[in-house]
Design an enzyme around this catalytic site. Structure first.
Site, PDB file in Angstrom:
ATOM      1  N   ASP A 132       0.760  -1.252   0.000  1.00  0.00           N
ATOM      2  CA  ASP A 132       0.000   0.000   0.000  1.00  0.00           C
ATOM      3  C   ASP A 132       0.788   1.298   0.000  1.00  0.00           C
ATOM      4  O   ASP A 132       0.226   2.347  -0.279  1.00  0.00           O
ATOM      5  CB  ASP A 132      -0.878  -0.162   1.228  1.00  0.00           C
ATOM      6  N   CYS A 187     -19.886  -6.608 -12.017  1.00  0.00           N
ATOM      7  CA  CYS A 187     -20.722  -5.490 -11.570  1.00  0.00           C
ATOM      8  C   CYS A 187     -21.977  -5.355 -12.425  1.00  0.00           C
ATOM      9  O   CYS A 187     -23.016  -4.876 -11.948  1.00  0.00           O
ATOM     10  CB  CYS A 187     -19.932  -4.182 -11.606  1.00  0.00           C
ATOM     11  N   CYS A 190     -25.216  -2.742 -12.272  1.00  0.00           N
ATOM     12  CA  CYS A 190     -25.385  -2.194 -10.919  1.00  0.00           C
ATOM     13  C   CYS A 190     -24.697  -0.828 -10.796  1.00  0.00           C
ATOM     14  O   CYS A 190     -23.565  -0.635 -11.234  1.00  0.00           O
ATOM     15  CB  CYS A 190     -24.809  -3.162  -9.893  1.00  0.00           C
ATOM     16  N   CYS A 193     -22.984   1.705  -5.830  1.00  0.00           N
ATOM     17  CA  CYS A 193     -21.902   2.502  -5.246  1.00  0.00           C
ATOM     18  C   CYS A 193     -21.890   3.923  -5.799  1.00  0.00           C
ATOM     19  O   CYS A 193     -21.667   4.885  -5.056  1.00  0.00           O
ATOM     20  CB  CYS A 193     -20.558   1.823  -5.476  1.00  0.00           C
ATOM     21  N   CYS A 197     -23.002   7.453  -3.197  1.00  0.00           N
ATOM     22  CA  CYS A 197     -21.995   8.403  -2.738  1.00  0.00           C
ATOM     23  C   CYS A 197     -22.639   9.771  -2.512  1.00  0.00           C
ATOM     24  O   CYS A 197     -23.139  10.385  -3.457  1.00  0.00           O
ATOM     25  CB  CYS A 197     -20.855   8.518  -3.753  1.00  0.00           C
ATOM     26  N   CYS A 213     -14.201  13.164  -2.259  1.00  0.00           N
ATOM     27  CA  CYS A 213     -14.342  11.928  -1.498  1.00  0.00           C
ATOM     28  C   CYS A 213     -14.209  12.185   0.003  1.00  0.00           C
ATOM     29  O   CYS A 213     -13.258  12.835   0.452  1.00  0.00           O
ATOM     30  CB  CYS A 213     -13.290  10.925  -1.959  1.00  0.00           C
ATOM     31  N   CYS A 240     -14.539   6.679   5.068  1.00  0.00           N
ATOM     32  CA  CYS A 240     -15.925   6.509   4.643  1.00  0.00           C
ATOM     33  C   CYS A 240     -16.056   5.142   3.989  1.00  0.00           C
ATOM     34  O   CYS A 240     -15.189   4.741   3.217  1.00  0.00           O
ATOM     35  CB  CYS A 240     -16.335   7.605   3.668  1.00  0.00           C
ATOM     36  N   CYS A 243     -19.622   3.511  -0.201  1.00  0.00           N
ATOM     37  CA  CYS A 243     -19.639   2.820  -1.493  1.00  0.00           C
ATOM     38  C   CYS A 243     -19.362   1.333  -1.349  1.00  0.00           C
ATOM     39  O   CYS A 243     -19.654   0.553  -2.263  1.00  0.00           O
ATOM     40  CB  CYS A 243     -18.657   3.468  -2.475  1.00  0.00           C
ATOM     41  N   CYS A 247     -22.504  -2.225  -1.680  1.00  0.00           N
ATOM     42  CA  CYS A 247     -22.131  -3.166  -2.746  1.00  0.00           C
ATOM     43  C   CYS A 247     -22.730  -4.544  -2.465  1.00  0.00           C
ATOM     44  O   CYS A 247     -22.487  -5.125  -1.399  1.00  0.00           O
ATOM     45  CB  CYS A 247     -20.610  -3.269  -2.837  1.00  0.00           C
TER      46      CYS A 247
END
Length: 373
Positions: A132, A187, A190, A193, A197, A213, A240, A243, A247
């Site tokens: 990361d 997905c 759909c 998400c 938001c 965001c 947050c 989203c 899902c």
């Protein structure tokens, strides 16, 4: 050792260390590198200048390990039971920060163990584990390694874990056996998400404008929040999950068996009022080994003040008055904003006294009864 045996040994070792997902792909230019450069060019990285500063390093994993040939991409679930919903004076914290551990520390330790095992199998080989913080487009390589597909909310999705998992990688100069890339996008039509938001941060499917965001605003944004964005935080004091919460693939995602990811009631929901009694040493003691250290004290107190203002929680008036004396301008400004949101005589009186002294003068102390100017 032949490449198939080495690959199986590394995957088995990774699963033994708590990684639920393990797949292999070749070290190459990531498929999404052009989109990454375009995303930065369009300004969607907001204030994260470090991404632009080292944008070229993302073009190949060689920037992380010279001579790298293959990557073992790994996933570790962090889904746990939910803590209570926040009440007045409390803030919501993103799921990945619920436990009393910084996932970077935990995963780095496991990657070191995996690298030790790898060197036992191939003493002359080079290995490096990253999670990361290295210049690696992890989601691109995870898809190439067969771990899942990239959803419309830009997160990697897996049919068993949803998106509630951390990604990590072990890079090596040894030859490994690749997994088939994940080619299917599950997905479909759909838009859950995108539509959920509250700040419309997704300018189109698969494209996030970080400046809108809530996670960016509460974690990465430095200084005072942009005018008009304070209400966007609602109850979110750190990160947050909206989203992800909506899902469909997360409804039955497998739970983590890592006890250090379990919710700590001192961290979630977070008591916002008590934060204003924290000096730097106390803040370090509370948060140094958690993801919330990322914001530093000034960022978390700024967010706490904004959430208290959004709640119009009059029980926080004394704490916010304390914040008016804080050494950090962004904290003082957020406290002033929060008090201004409250339809309360005491809050208004504190603000009048503060304004009469000037922006840089000390305000009232916590617990004191201010007099009319």
């Amino acid at each position: 050792m032949d490449k198939r045996t080495l690959t199986l040994e590394l995957k088995d070792a990774a699963r033994g260390l708590g990684f639920q997902l393990a797949g292999v792909c070749a070290a190459t230019e990531p498929p999404g590198i052009d989109r990454f450069h375009e995303w930065i060019r369009r300004g969607y990285a907001a204030g994260m200048s470090f991404l632009n500063d080292r944008a070229a390093a993302y073009e190949h994993p060689n920037s992380i390990l010279d001579g790298v040939r293959f990557l073992v991409m790994l996933g570790m679930s962090y889904r746990t039971d939910d803590p209570p919903e926040p009440g007045s004076g409390e803030g919501r914290v993103s799921r990945y920060a619920w436990g009393r551990v910084d996932y970077h520390d935990l995963i780095h330790a496991k990657l070191k163990q995996l690298a030790v095992r790898a060197r036992e199998l191939c003493p002359a080989a080079k290995f490096r584990g990253v999670v990361d913080t290295a210049p690696l487009l992890e989601r691109d390589f995870a898809r190439l390694a067969g771990l899942g597909w990239i959803g419309k909310n830009t997160l990697l999705l897996n049919r068993e874990l949803g998106s509630w998992f951390f990604l990590a990688a072990l890079l090596t100069d040894q030859e490994l056996e690749c997994d088939a890339p994940f080619e299917t996008d599950h997905c479909g039509s759909c838009r859950a998400c995108l539509d959920a938001c509250p700040t419309r941060a997704f300018v189109e499917p698969h494209v996030l404008d970080a400046s809108r965001c809530i996670s960016y605003l509460t974690i990465e944004h430095r200084g005072s929040l942009p005018d008009g964005r304070q209400p966007d935080l609602a109850n979110w004091v750190f990160g947050c999950d909206i989203c992800q919460e909506v899902c469909p693939w997360n409804r039955k995602a497998a739970a983590s068996d890592e006890p250090l990811f379990a919710p700590d009631r001192s961290l979630t929901p977070l008591d916002l009022v008590s934060l204003f009694a924290c000096d730097e040493p106390r803040f370090r003691e509370m948060f140094r080994h958690t993801p919330m250290w990322r914001t530093k004290r000034r960022g978390l107190l700024r967010n706490a003040a904004v959430v208290l203002g959004n709640q119009q929680f009059t029980g926080a008036i004394d704490a916010l008055a304390t914040g008016l004396n804080d050494s950090e301008p962004s904290v003082r400004e957020a406290c002033e904003w929060a008090l201004g949101r409250m339809d309360n005589p005491r809050a208004k009186q504190i603000l009048r006294q503060t304004l009469s002294k000037g922006a840089d003068a000390p305000a009232v102390s916590s617990g004191s009864q201010p007099s009319e100017p």
